[in-house]
Motif scaffolding. Structure first.
Motif, PDB file in Angstrom:
ATOM      1  N   PRO A 140       0.455  -1.331   0.114  1.00  6.19           N
ATOM      2  CA  PRO A 140       0.065  -0.168  -0.330  1.00  6.19           C
ATOM      3  C   PRO A 140       1.041   1.589   0.201  1.00  6.19           C
ATOM      4  CG  PRO A 140      -0.054  -0.435   2.302  1.00  6.19           C
ATOM      5  CD  PRO A 140       1.275  -1.410   1.561  1.00  6.19           C
ATOM      6  N   GLY A 141       1.899   1.477   0.257  1.00  6.56           N
ATOM      7  CA  GLY A 141       3.197   2.376  -0.374  1.00  6.56           C
ATOM      8  C   GLY A 141       2.466   2.908  -1.555  1.00  6.56           C
ATOM      9  N   PHE A 142       2.700   4.419  -1.958  1.00  2.00           N
ATOM     10  CA  PHE A 142       2.152   4.992  -2.641  1.00  2.00           C
ATOM     11  C   PHE A 142       1.181   4.522  -3.701  1.00  2.00           C
ATOM     12  CE2 PHE A 142       6.930   4.483  -2.322  1.00  2.00           C
ATOM     13  CZ  PHE A 142       7.672   5.394  -2.007  1.00  2.00           C
ATOM     14  N   LYS A 198      10.425   9.913  -1.949  1.00  2.00           N
ATOM     15  CA  LYS A 198      11.300   9.096  -0.353  1.00  2.00           C
ATOM     16  C   LYS A 198      12.678   8.731  -0.577  1.00  2.00           C
ATOM     17  CE  LYS A 198       7.089  10.413   1.849  1.00  2.00           C
ATOM     18  NZ  LYS A 198       7.290  10.981   3.632  1.00  2.00           N
TER      19      LYS A 198
END
Lengths: 285, 285, 285, 285
Positions: free
Chosen positions: D199-201, D213
């Protein structure tokens, strides 16, 4: 490793001696060249120095006089220079047999410009891959192999390489052993993909060999060819995990992705002037 | 691959024939055993069947009668069963020389119970690693090698293995060639870590061999020993990328992590009863 | 990436401008220093230049005058230099709570000199890991946390850091949030390991978060701390494949290896002067 | 994970209860079916059972009566079966925008039969990729998006899916947000590739987010779509290392290989009936 589109590439190598780095960087500074990336390596075992610099040219940059000055500066070091302009696209000949996964991959990367090269010819001992080459508007040469007259076929191959002015030949699963003579002509100018983690499983049917040994990893090796087809300096290697449920044909299928990726990586390194020969090894900067 | 702490493990293998899976699963059902994970594989090239089941026992489960019933059921298939209770911890003997990275790693994993085993002895031909073993409260046996009387040393080794009742011997960088006789005794009961991607770079100084070949990947192989020390069935392999700047001593340093991880993985598979011998290959379920 | 034991390391960074590379390399040449590896990078988005050089000193090398000359040369560029002698071993303080896998790994690497550092203290809010530190002859400070007086505990921590002259603090699974004040003091001087692929799964219990999302990869992130504990510049990240059969506790177990390896890698980069801060990102040469 | 060409695939799932494995394996035995691979998993957190079996049919095998008997046997368990014949090739619709790396990869794998599927249509909101589809003899539907009438475009999309009888829709970099209504219709029947390690980005321009990041790893996630386009159950994730020298456009280039490989892997798992939905997670056997 990534390259800006507006930069020149300068590469050089020579015997290890004090002052090699300075010889290059001082000259670049004096000429007003702006260095964006610089990598040098001095191999303490072979006593040889390698340098790769990316730089932006100043206004009024004159390539010819730059080269002349560089040659003069490097002479006492025995430096061999190579200077590559921005947006330079080397001419490449690809050789294949029937398997097309590497060819498909290379042509795709050329098409989207991930590999900045011009494939000027595809040569094969089989007719099968002509449609794929044609779709990419690339001339296809079908040179069948007459087992009794291999020299004649290789002469036709060499003629295409020379006529197109290709500086690189890529053996993208060309399943034939080249003659020592052709190997010599292509020494350092041709990249082969071997479908094993060399030096393991040299020779024919490496995935069957791998299956019989029960390995848990299979891989591929991209290397320059030299006299011995499976023994040239290694540029890149890739690997993937496998298990007992992979029969030889599954290893072959699994291997396709690794072969394509590993070969593309090696070709990219070559095109970006990252690869230096260091006896039977490579330095990749 | 992970194992619940309250489950039994049932493994079996036999020649391929209709009904093998049903023979096992029906019996488990009839005995009221709750299957949590089941994996079977039928090798179509060797015509051999392998099965591994994790199950929870019903109330009033009687191991002895369960075993008896199972043996009866599998008899006509020629099944060889192994039944492992929850929380079973095999006794393990570790053999080392001077390098301690694998030993350190194995003892650490035992200590935090990531490897559910009881290391009952550390045996070495050198005194160096005694403090490490002692700190973990494990008896250390220093059996120096007299080149003129290797059988005597191996007899002492074998005695410790027998006296402790160890079911597994781990050669955690024991830099000695075992005699064919000892190999035979330990066939399928001893795991060795070889510091190369076998079958590449067999024999001595594999990282130096790798350096000379200019490889771009180094790795390690954990395998059961058999007659030929570097040729037994492979359990696990690990790999890491290297480049031209890695001199042989750097490859050795880089290799330590891979050796430790690969050996620990193989020992874990063995302890969890995941590894089956299939001629000179393994099946890992 | 590997470093020869007899080389100095020179690092510098400054705003991008013509002549930065030459300023460094010409000075090294004039001083008779032999460059063995040189890597520079000019970030075209942040307009900042970074350089790292390894070199061997000439006979009669005088560190003080070398530094003085260098400072003079770099002044107009606004260069910030760092010069590290051969065999320099930075003093390091490690902070832990109860989990010892990272501590065990770091101390092991120090012991075999894979990480050239001197761990001068281990600080914890729990007494559990004292035996491990003691066995390595390292002072252990147990500073329990009084929730009503965190500043007092942090003052004791800071005193140890100052008294020992540590230049690096490693948070090796120290499961406490540092106060903004302490973060500020340790800005760029402390490396934390977070057990997720930041910025995913920030905060508490990242492996449980990962399980709930059903990810197929778990990882760890080593980063410098700054004001926000989980948001500092990333130095290294590691990853491993998982599947549906890994329950949260299995992810935690799987994560241990990645955390240890990733943290050790980051600490190694720091010690070898490879890491530069570039706003909220790092450059690793 | 590899599948023999002459085998049927039987998959099923149901609530966890004693006897699930036996219900399936006993029936297969009674019908004379030869099991070649069997994998079952009982999820102790969701209390759900999953099973996948490959088997060879006996002489005189009758599919209809086999299905009828199976349904009867599984009824009391609430089992949902799926039976897939040997050489079954699902019909697939691929949706794209302008980027063609995933489409190129999927069509290539279909062509060499590495993915046993029939791509029956390519749908796009742009005309660009028509030549690629045509060369593979696949109908291409250019349905431009009128921002004021998205429902009309989606109705055309849905009509193609229905008319072709496609059982799977692959969003191969279709850069549009689907309406909740379309998402609902395609729930569990459509695979999307998102160019980050979800679920990053989440959301737009993930590689730019990743650059900002300063991450050292980029990746891709293949998942079923559900109500939330970037939140459906994850099937596969891939990852590759990057460094400071990768600008956003380099991350995008690097990402292409991972996206293609990860999507192809997920589609392969789906086609081989390896993927089970387990609330918002997947089980891949």
């Amino acid at each position: 490793m990534s390259r800006a589109p507006d930069t020149w590439i300068l590469t050089a190598d020579c015997p290890s001696v004090l002052g090699t780095v300075d010889a290059v960087t001082r000259y670049l500074f004096e000429q007003g060249c702006y260095v964006t990336e610089h990598h040098s390596f001095d191999d303490r075992l072979s006593s040889r120095f390698f340098i790769r610099v990316e730089f932006r040219q100043p206004d009024g940059f004159d390539e010819a006089s730059f080269r002349a000055g560089l040659a003069e500066r490097g002479e006492s070091f025995g430096m061999i220079f190579e200077l590559t302009p921005p947006n330079y696209r080397p001419k490449v000949v690809i050789m294949v047999s029937k398997a097309d996964h590497c060819l498909n991959d290379l042509l795709y990367r050329q098409r989207i410009n991930q590999l900045s090269m011009d494939v000027v010819a595809v040569i094969s001992n089989h007719p099968d891959l002509e449609p794929l080459a044609r779709w990419h508007d690339i001339p296809y040469y079908h040179f069948p192999l007459d087992p009794n007259d291999k020299p004649a076929q290789e002469a036709r191959v060499m003629k295409v390489i020379e006529d197109t002015g290709a500086e690189l030949v890529v053996l993208a699963r060309y399943m034939q052993v080249l003659s020592p003579e052709l190997c010599r002509k292509l020494d350092g100018k041709a990249i082969n993909i071997h479908h094993s983690l060399l030096p393991g499983f040299k020779g024919a049917k490496p995935y069957h060999q791998a299956y019989n040994k029960g390995v848990k990893l299979v891989g591929a090796t991209a290397h320059y060819i030299n006299n011995d087809l499976d023994e040239g300096p290694i540029i890149a290697q890739g690997v993937e995990a496998v298990d007992h449920s992979h029969y030889p044909e599954d290893l072959i299928a699994k291997g396709r992705d690794i072969e394509g990726l590993t070969l593309a990586r090696a070709v990219g390194y070559h095109i970006e002037r990252r690869v230096f020969l260091n006896a039977n090894r490579t330095v990749v900067l």
